[in-house]
Enzyme design. Structure first.
Site, PDB file in Angstrom:
ATOM      1  N   ASP B  11     -10.586  12.892  -0.901  1.00 24.16           N
ATOM      2  CA  ASP B  11     -10.610  13.384  -2.179  1.00 24.16           C
ATOM      3  C   ASP B  11      -9.706  14.873  -2.217  1.00 24.16           C
ATOM      4  O   ASP B  11      -9.939  15.686  -1.308  1.00 24.16           O
ATOM      5  CB  ASP B  11     -12.233  13.948  -2.376  1.00 24.16           C
ATOM      6  CG  ASP B  11     -12.847  12.624  -2.751  1.00 24.16           C
ATOM      7  OD1 ASP B  11     -12.484  11.633  -2.858  1.00 24.16           O
ATOM      8  OD2 ASP B  11     -14.181  12.900  -2.657  1.00 24.16           O
ATOM      9  N   ASP B 130     -17.978   4.025 -10.886  1.00 19.66           N
ATOM     10  CA  ASP B 130     -18.952   4.871 -10.463  1.00 19.66           C
ATOM     11  C   ASP B 130     -20.197   4.635 -11.430  1.00 19.66           C
ATOM     12  O   ASP B 130     -20.005   4.451 -12.598  1.00 19.66           O
ATOM     13  CB  ASP B 130     -18.382   6.413 -10.842  1.00 19.66           C
ATOM     14  CG  ASP B 130     -17.319   6.988 -10.053  1.00 19.66           C
ATOM     15  OD1 ASP B 130     -17.302   6.339  -9.124  1.00 19.66           O
ATOM     16  OD2 ASP B 130     -16.630   7.781 -10.732  1.00 19.66           O
TER      17      ASP B 130
END
Lengths: 195, 252
Positions: B11, B130
């Site tokens: 990330d 998600d």
């Protein structure tokens, strides 16, 4: 003398990674669609990621469809490049360059498609160039595969056995991505460059 | 035999690797190029590189960083974050990315999936989803998990398959950052719903969690960040463990 390596650039997919892989091995690859440059190279790499009919269209626009089968130096087709070197592909019912005498067909829905990830290859002939690499896993990502034929020099199993690599005279083709297959893949590229 | 993939996720925020808990509280976890090389050498099967600040700050993914990573590593990698057009994709692929991952922009503009797939092939289109389990329904969330939608996870997965996605990266927001294991039931159901490779994400804490994502969740790949970044799990050990447990993995 420095080896001249041409990477055929016909606007298909990620060819940068092949150039980077060659750099890691201490070579330089020239991205080109110029016939003179391709003909005068010591080695030619014919990459390809993407969809067959649009890739074939791009080859035709630059006349590369006629040029590639006439090349005399070692030529390595990778992934879609290899598939386009076959007679025909089911992907958008596309006629290939006819270098390898086999057809490219789609995986059945009995398995997840695309065939994506690391799979092992079995070599048909110990003497073949890439068998000199230590046996290992190669990175594959494809929804169509070349059926096994006389020119198959390595196979992989995914629901069925298919051609992982093909060879005819100076033409080589691999379904997997040697430029993305770790050290084993790099060894295969090295073997090709040493031909 | 096709092996199960282990995928460290980097990330990225402002050029550094970060990892948050439940999508928040970002902590610094190191230099992305260094980490990418380390994982590549240790036997990671792929890398995912997500510019997590990109969507909310409308920043373009860090092209230079992508190129540096591509020059350094010998395994495939995916880039995501802030991708909203075919031009964005082209720029990333040209700089060495193998696949791109789209999330919020795919929900806002589903046609983007088919456009990318048509131009560059479905193999390079990873659709990241998600989702959060709310009242027994898995609801898709956007913008790094901040915005809830009415979209059902399984309906959306089916739709993205039809549109030409090549792979689905499913992050369970209920599991992410908890280190309590992956959302195996939802994963298994996803595999029944679509005929695409599924990457499990969110919840990795132990070696066994990975094993379960494959054996119970039927995932094709498992993704994690912090357990790798903070050296809680080493990839060689994880692969040895999986092999002993009968999961096919690539051991170098």
């Amino acid at each position: 003398m420095k080896m001249k390596i041409a990477i055929i650039d016909y606007g298909a997919g990620n060819i940068k990674s092949i150039q980077f892989a060659l750099n890691r091995l201490g070579f330089e690859g020239i991205l080109t669609n110029n016939p003179n440059e391709i003909c005068s190279a010591d080695k030619v790499i014919f990459p390809g990621v993407g969809e067959a009919s649009s890739a074939m269209k791009k080859l035709k626009i630059s006349g590369l469809d006629k040029l590639i089968p006439t090349l005399k130096q070692p030529v390595l087709g990778i992934c879609l490049g290899m598939q386009l070197m076959c007679n025909h592909t089911e992907e958008s019912d596309t006629k290939g360059l006819g270098i390898f005498d086999t057809n490219v067909v789609q995986f059945s829905n009995l398995v997840k498609v695309p065939h994506m990830g690391w799979n092992d290859i079995k070599t048909a002939d110990e003497e073949q160039f890439f068998c000199r690499a230590s046996t290992g896993f190669m990175y594959f990502v494809h929804s169509f595969y070349a059926e096994i034929c006389q020119e198959t020099i390595a196979t992989t199993h995914y629901l069925t056995d298919f051609s992982a690599a093909l060879q005819k005279d100076n033409f080589y083709g691999v379904q997997f991505h040697p430029e993305k297959s770790g050290m084993v893949g790099e060894q295969i590229l090295k073997n090709f460059l040493n031909l | 035999m096709l092996t199960k993939r282990i995928i460290p996720c980097l990330d990225i925020k402002n050029g550094r690797t970060v990892k948050g808990i439940n999508f928040l509280e970002l902590k610094d976890a190191g230099d992305p190029v260094e980490l990418a090389l380390k994982y590549s050498l240790e036997g990671a099967d792929e890398l995912v590189f997500l510019d997590i600040s990109a969507t909310e700050e409308r920043r373009k993914t860090l092209v230079q960083l992508v190129q540096k990573v591509a020059q350094t590593i010998t395994i495939p990698f995916t880039v995501g974050g802030g991708i909203s057009s075919v031009e964005d994709v082209e720029l990333l692929l040209k700089n060495g990315a193998d696949k791109i991952s789209i999330n919020s922009s795919a929900v806002k503009n589903p046609k983007l999936i088919s456009e990318i797939s048509k131009n560059f092939g479905s193999q390079c289109v990873v659709v990241a989803i998600d989702a959060k389990l709310i009242n027994e329904n898995w609801k898709v969330h956007l913008v790094g998990g901040k915005v809830a939608t009415e979209l059902d996870l399984f309906d959306w997965a089916k739709k993205v398959e039809e549109l030409g996605a090549g792979e689905i990266l499913f992050t369970s927001m209920n599991n992410d950052g908890t280190k309590n294991g992956f959302a195996n039931e939802a994963l298994a159901q996803l595999s029944k719903t679509v005929n695409l490779p599924i990457i499990a994400s969110g919840g990795a804490g132990t070696l066994q969690h990975f094993e379960e994502a494959f054996s119970i969740g039927n995932a094709d790949a498992a993704l994690a960040a912090s357990v790798f970044h903070y050296n809680e799990i080493s990839i060689p050990n994880l692969k040895k463990y999986l092999k002993t447990a009968g999961i096919p993995v690539r051991i170098q």
